[in-house]
Scaffold this motif. Structure first.
Motif, PDB file in Angstrom:
ATOM      1  N   LYS A  53       0.841  -1.202   0.000  1.00  0.00           N
ATOM      2  CA  LYS A  53       0.000   0.000   0.000  1.00  0.00           C
ATOM      3  C   LYS A  53       0.878   1.255   0.000  1.00  0.00           C
ATOM      4  O   LYS A  53       0.602   2.226  -0.708  1.00  0.00           O
ATOM      5  CB  LYS A  53      -0.921  -0.022   1.223  1.00  0.00           C
ATOM      6  N   TRP A  54       1.971   1.258   0.792  1.00  0.00           N
ATOM      7  CA  TRP A  54       2.908   2.386   0.833  1.00  0.00           C
ATOM      8  C   TRP A  54       3.562   2.593  -0.530  1.00  0.00           C
ATOM      9  O   TRP A  54       3.680   3.713  -1.017  1.00  0.00           O
ATOM     10  CB  TRP A  54       3.960   2.176   1.928  1.00  0.00           C
ATOM     11  N   TRP A  55       3.992   1.505  -1.154  1.00  0.00           N
ATOM     12  CA  TRP A  55       4.612   1.618  -2.470  1.00  0.00           C
ATOM     13  C   TRP A  55       3.651   2.267  -3.467  1.00  0.00           C
ATOM     14  O   TRP A  55       4.056   3.128  -4.242  1.00  0.00           O
ATOM     15  CB  TRP A  55       5.043   0.255  -2.979  1.00  0.00           C
ATOM     16  N   ALA A  56       2.390   1.844  -3.455  1.00  0.00           N
ATOM     17  CA  ALA A  56       1.392   2.428  -4.373  1.00  0.00           C
ATOM     18  C   ALA A  56       1.201   3.918  -4.078  1.00  0.00           C
ATOM     19  O   ALA A  56       1.044   4.726  -4.995  1.00  0.00           O
ATOM     20  CB  ALA A  56       0.075   1.677  -4.256  1.00  0.00           C
ATOM     21  N   TYR A  57       1.232   4.282  -2.801  1.00  0.00           N
ATOM     22  CA  TYR A  57       1.086   5.671  -2.367  1.00  0.00           C
ATOM     23  C   TYR A  57       2.263   6.525  -2.863  1.00  0.00           C
ATOM     24  O   TYR A  57       2.099   7.679  -3.251  1.00  0.00           O
ATOM     25  CB  TYR A  57       0.994   5.681  -0.841  1.00  0.00           C
ATOM     26  N   MET A  58       3.457   5.958  -2.856  1.00  0.00           N
ATOM     27  CA  MET A  58       4.662   6.694  -3.238  1.00  0.00           C
ATOM     28  C   MET A  58       4.953   6.634  -4.737  1.00  0.00           C
ATOM     29  O   MET A  58       5.722   7.447  -5.249  1.00  0.00           O
ATOM     30  CB  MET A  58       5.870   6.149  -2.460  1.00  0.00           C
ATOM     31  N   GLU A  59       4.329   5.740  -5.460  1.00  0.00           N
ATOM     32  CA  GLU A  59       4.617   5.505  -6.881  1.00  0.00           C
ATOM     33  C   GLU A  59       4.592   6.771  -7.745  1.00  0.00           C
ATOM     34  O   GLU A  59       5.472   6.950  -8.590  1.00  0.00           O
ATOM     35  CB  GLU A  59       3.662   4.436  -7.431  1.00  0.00           C
ATOM     36  N   PRO A  60       3.649   7.699  -7.568  1.00  0.00           N
ATOM     37  CA  PRO A  60       3.642   8.881  -8.435  1.00  0.00           C
ATOM     38  C   PRO A  60       4.845   9.811  -8.234  1.00  0.00           C
ATOM     39  O   PRO A  60       5.121  10.657  -9.090  1.00  0.00           O
ATOM     40  CB  PRO A  60       2.356   9.620  -8.051  1.00  0.00           C
ATOM     41  N   LEU A  61       5.550   9.655  -7.117  1.00  0.00           N
ATOM     42  CA  LEU A  61       6.613  10.595  -6.759  1.00  0.00           C
ATOM     43  C   LEU A  61       8.009  10.167  -7.196  1.00  0.00           C
ATOM     44  O   LEU A  61       8.934  10.978  -7.165  1.00  0.00           O
ATOM     45  CB  LEU A  61       6.648  10.799  -5.245  1.00  0.00           C
ATOM     46  N   MET A  62       8.158   8.884  -7.568  1.00  0.00           N
ATOM     47  CA  MET A  62       9.512   8.381  -7.761  1.00  0.00           C
ATOM     48  C   MET A  62       9.576   7.292  -8.822  1.00  0.00           C
ATOM     49  O   MET A  62       8.544   6.785  -9.252  1.00  0.00           O
ATOM     50  CB  MET A  62      10.066   7.880  -6.431  1.00  0.00           C
ATOM     51  N   GLU A  63      10.794   6.954  -9.216  1.00  0.00           N
ATOM     52  CA  GLU A  63      10.984   5.856 -10.159  1.00  0.00           C
ATOM     53  C   GLU A  63      10.608   4.550  -9.461  1.00  0.00           C
ATOM     54  O   GLU A  63      11.088   4.278  -8.355  1.00  0.00           O
ATOM     55  CB  GLU A  63      12.435   5.796 -10.623  1.00  0.00           C
ATOM     56  N   THR A  64       9.756   3.764 -10.126  1.00  0.00           N
ATOM     57  CA  THR A  64       9.292   2.516  -9.534  1.00  0.00           C
ATOM     58  C   THR A  64       9.338   1.374 -10.545  1.00  0.00           C
ATOM     59  O   THR A  64       9.369   1.584 -11.753  1.00  0.00           O
ATOM     60  CB  THR A  64       7.853   2.646  -8.998  1.00  0.00           C
ATOM     61  N   ASN A  65       9.293   0.175 -10.010  1.00  0.00           N
ATOM     62  CA  ASN A  65       9.198  -1.051 -10.785  1.00  0.00           C
ATOM     63  C   ASN A  65       7.729  -1.332 -11.085  1.00  0.00           C
ATOM     64  O   ASN A  65       6.844  -0.684 -10.511  1.00  0.00           O
ATOM     65  CB  ASN A  65       9.816  -2.210  -9.988  1.00  0.00           C
ATOM     66  N   PRO A  66       7.437  -2.308 -11.956  1.00  0.00           N
ATOM     67  CA  PRO A  66       6.044  -2.634 -12.272  1.00  0.00           C
ATOM     68  C   PRO A  66       5.175  -2.977 -11.048  1.00  0.00           C
ATOM     69  O   PRO A  66       3.974  -2.742 -11.066  1.00  0.00           O
ATOM     70  CB  PRO A  66       6.162  -3.831 -13.215  1.00  0.00           C
ATOM     71  N   ASP A  67       5.780  -3.488  -9.965  1.00  0.00           N
ATOM     72  CA  ASP A  67       5.014  -3.812  -8.748  1.00  0.00           C
ATOM     73  C   ASP A  67       4.907  -2.623  -7.794  1.00  0.00           C
ATOM     74  O   ASP A  67       4.492  -2.763  -6.649  1.00  0.00           O
ATOM     75  CB  ASP A  67       5.615  -5.014  -8.024  1.00  0.00           C
ATOM     76  N   ASN A  68       5.299  -1.420  -8.259  1.00  0.00           N
ATOM     77  CA  ASN A  68       5.295  -0.168  -7.489  1.00  0.00           C
ATOM     78  C   ASN A  68       6.439  -0.048  -6.496  1.00  0.00           C
ATOM     79  O   ASN A  68       6.574   0.989  -5.848  1.00  0.00           O
ATOM     80  CB  ASN A  68       3.965   0.082  -6.760  1.00  0.00           C
ATOM     81  N   SER A  69       7.263  -1.074  -6.323  1.00  0.00           N
ATOM     82  CA  SER A  69       8.419  -0.945  -5.434  1.00  0.00           C
ATOM     83  C   SER A  69       9.380   0.081  -6.034  1.00  0.00           C
ATOM     84  O   SER A  69       9.458   0.225  -7.263  1.00  0.00           O
ATOM     85  CB  SER A  69       9.124  -2.289  -5.255  1.00  0.00           C
ATOM     86  N   PRO A  70      10.094   0.816  -5.203  1.00  0.00           N
ATOM     87  CA  PRO A  70      11.032   1.804  -5.735  1.00  0.00           C
ATOM     88  C   PRO A  70      12.155   1.123  -6.516  1.00  0.00           C
ATOM     89  O   PRO A  70      12.648   0.073  -6.097  1.00  0.00           O
ATOM     90  CB  PRO A  70      11.599   2.490  -4.493  1.00  0.00           C
ATOM     91  N   VAL A  71      12.541   1.728  -7.626  1.00  0.00           N
ATOM     92  CA  VAL A  71      13.764   1.283  -8.296  1.00  0.00           C
ATOM     93  C   VAL A  71      14.891   1.610  -7.326  1.00  0.00           C
ATOM     94  O   VAL A  71      15.027   2.758  -6.889  1.00  0.00           O
ATOM     95  CB  VAL A  71      13.959   2.004  -9.649  1.00  0.00           C
ATOM     96  N   SER A  72      15.653   0.619  -6.963  1.00  0.00           N
ATOM     97  CA  SER A  72      16.651   0.785  -5.918  1.00  0.00           C
ATOM     98  C   SER A  72      17.913   0.007  -6.275  1.00  0.00           C
ATOM     99  O   SER A  72      17.836  -1.139  -6.719  1.00  0.00           O
ATOM    100  CB  SER A  72      16.070   0.267  -4.594  1.00  0.00           C
TER     101      SER A  72
END
Length: 104
Positions: free
Chosen positions: A75-94
């Motif tokens: 849920k947090w990843w989905a919340y943060m997805e619009p703000l940062m680079e993410t993977n298809p599952d919404n996890s941050p590209v890290s």
């Protein structure tokens, strides 16, 4: 304790919003972080590049990796997805960083 560091990226127009959301971290997200062994978790922003440097200490790698399967983390990843680079599952590209020096 295991020290971990990584780099992520936040979009330039969202620096303030990224900080605001972390300043108001959901209590249930803080709880799940602690339950999965996170200690001394910090995230730093390079305002020139949008790079985020994350550092934390964990108790156990396997326990830490299980956090990604929790509903609140997803849920947090989905919340943060619009703000940062993410993977298809919404996890941050890290990118994990390799420690090359430590002074206790």
């Amino acid at each position: 304790m295991i020290r971990k560091a990584s780099i992520m990226h936040v979009f330039p127009d969202y620096y303030e919003e990224y900080k605001r959301r972390h300043d108001k971290l959901w209590p249930e997200m803080a709880e799940v972080l602690k339950r999965h062994g996170a200690h001394n978790y910090s995230i730093f922003l390079d305002e020139e590049t949008g790079s985020l440097f994350a550092f934390l200490e964990i108790e156990d790698e396997e326990k830490w990796e299980q956090i990604a399967q929790t509903d609140i983390c997803q849920k947090w990843w989905a919340y943060m997805e619009p703000l940062m680079e993410t993977n298809p599952d919404n996890s941050p590209v890290s990118r994990n960083l390799k420690e090359v020096f430590y002074l206790e």
